[in-house]
Design an enzyme around this catalytic site. Structure first.
Site, PDB file in Angstrom:
ATOM      1  N   SER A 116      33.233  36.137  32.275  1.00  0.00           N
ATOM      2  CA  SER A 116      34.143  35.170  32.892  1.00  0.00           C
ATOM      3  C   SER A 116      33.565  33.759  32.778  1.00  0.00           C
ATOM      4  CB  SER A 116      34.406  35.577  34.343  1.00  0.00           C
ATOM      5  OG  SER A 116      35.484  34.854  34.890  1.00  0.00           O
ATOM      6  N   ASP A 137      43.572  41.653  30.542  1.00  0.00           N
ATOM      7  CA  ASP A 137      42.822  40.663  31.327  1.00  0.00           C
ATOM      8  C   ASP A 137      43.475  39.303  31.123  1.00  0.00           C
ATOM      9  OD1 ASP A 137      41.011  39.067  32.624  1.00  0.00           O
ATOM     10  OD2 ASP A 137      39.280  39.674  31.427  1.00  0.00           O
ATOM     11  N   HIS A 163      39.814  42.453  34.860  1.00  0.00           N
ATOM     12  CA  HIS A 163      38.844  41.364  34.682  1.00  0.00           C
ATOM     13  C   HIS A 163      37.476  41.726  35.237  1.00  0.00           C
ATOM     14  CE1 HIS A 163      37.440  37.365  33.887  1.00  0.00           C
ATOM     15  NE2 HIS A 163      37.136  37.153  35.150  1.00  0.00           N
TER      16      HIS A 163
END
Length: 346
Positions: free
Chosen positions: A92, A203, A324
């Site tokens: 991320s 995602d 995610h």
């Protein structure tokens, strides 16, 4: 940031490969991290020293604040092992920071390009404006655009040079294409494959900034001055995206056997009907490049912004968390590799 480690591998009958020092950057876990994520206006990378390339301001400023932490570890490792390698990775926001930290270290002469191991990001958002990717705009688009972007400058310079040399039309096109070869990675002496972005099919975080912002483009331009000259939001753009990826893109299509995949969630329409890690490659004919393919996937319903507006998408059972979550990436890749999956607490 994880603990730092040096790894040596040896293979029988061959000299051991160069020692690698790994840096693993953590994703968003605090409110301050979300402040970084939401500072989405573009700013020049390294003061415009690399052709005016622009990046996501929040991530860039965070990388600058972190840079001094890594310098002594990098210099120490290379002093001990001149042939040693430096590897960054992260999930991320951590993936975006990993890419920028590597680029900053290379540009500032701290980390030679020859000592850079492949940066691998997982579920990281796109943070680079168009000029960083090395992919020029469609032919003729610059003529109808008034923004002072790097592509326009390079096209004008290439055209002027071609005219001065009385080049043929074919020669002018060749010069024009050459001006865009490599993008930001090429300017730093790095191969396109030195950054690998791994994204999961459902995602939405990697898709958030490459999706189409046409409906809110004018609102963004009126919000902050930096958006008024944002190349991705130019009027000539049919698909108005905030940011793009640099390097290569690998799409993880998880197996239905993964515990985070619901029974009614189908496979991506852009990929074969098989769980695998798919690498998006440059086509041999005039087809969209990997970034364009990612953008096309981002446009398919539901739009990432629509998903963000659904309350059911949040929480442990919501789509955002399930696809995610860094553990989901781990489990998805483990399943493809045939590694036994263990239960992890969320």
């Amino acid at each position: 940031m994880s603990a730092l480690g040096t790894k040596k591998q040896a293979s029988q009958g061959l000299p051991p490969p160069a020692p690698i020092r790994y840096f693993v950057i953590q994703g968003s876990i605090t409110l301050d991290h979300w402040r970084i994520n939401l500072t989405i206006d573009p700013c020049e990378f390294e003061g415009g020293a690399l052709g005016g390339v622009k990046v996501h301001r929040g991530v860039y400023e965070a990388a600058l604040e972190m840079l001094d932490v890594f310098v002594p570890y990098v210099t120490e490792h290379l002093a001990q092992h001149p042939d040693g390698m430096i590897a960054f990775t992260g999930h991320s926001l951590g993936g975006s920071l990993a890419t920028l930290l590597m680029l900053l270290l290379v540009h500032r002469g701290i980390l030679p390009a020859a000592n850079v191991a492949t940066v691998r990001t997982f579920g990281a958002p796109a943070i680079f404006c168009e000029g960083a990717t090395g992919s020029p705009p469609a032919a003729g688009s610059c003529q109808s655009c008034s923004l002072p972007c790097q592509h326009r400058k390079e096209r004008s310079a290439a055209s002027a040079a071609a005219s001065a040399a009385a080049a043929a039309a074919h020669g002018a096109a060749t010069a024009d294409d050459a001006a865009h070869t490599g993008g930001l990675l090429g300017k730093l002496g790095l191969a396109h494959e030195k950054v690998v972005n791994v994204v999961m099919t459902r995602d939405i975080v990697p898709r958030a900034f490459v999706c189409d912002y046409t409906l809110v483009a004018e609102l963004l331009k009126s919000w902050l001055p930096s958006f008024k000259e944002h190349v991705g939001l130019a009027d000539c753009k049919e698909h108005k995206a905030l940011y793009n990826f640099i390097g290569t893109i690998e799409v993880l299509q998880p197996s239905a056997a993964c515990p985070f995949v619901l029974p009614d969630e189908g496979l991506s329409a852009m990929l074969p009907e098989q769980a695998a890690l798919y690498k998006l490659t440059e086509p041999c004919c005039n087809l969209p490049d990997p970034a364009a393919a990612a953008e096309e996937e981002a446009e398919r319903p539901p739009h990432p912004l629509e998903t963000l507006g659904e309350m059911r998408a949040y929480g442990p059972a919501g789509q955002i968390s399930r696809f995610h979550n860094p553990n989901s990436y781990t489990v998805g890749l483990q399943q493809l590799c045939g590694v036994r999956m263990y239960e992890h607490s969320q």
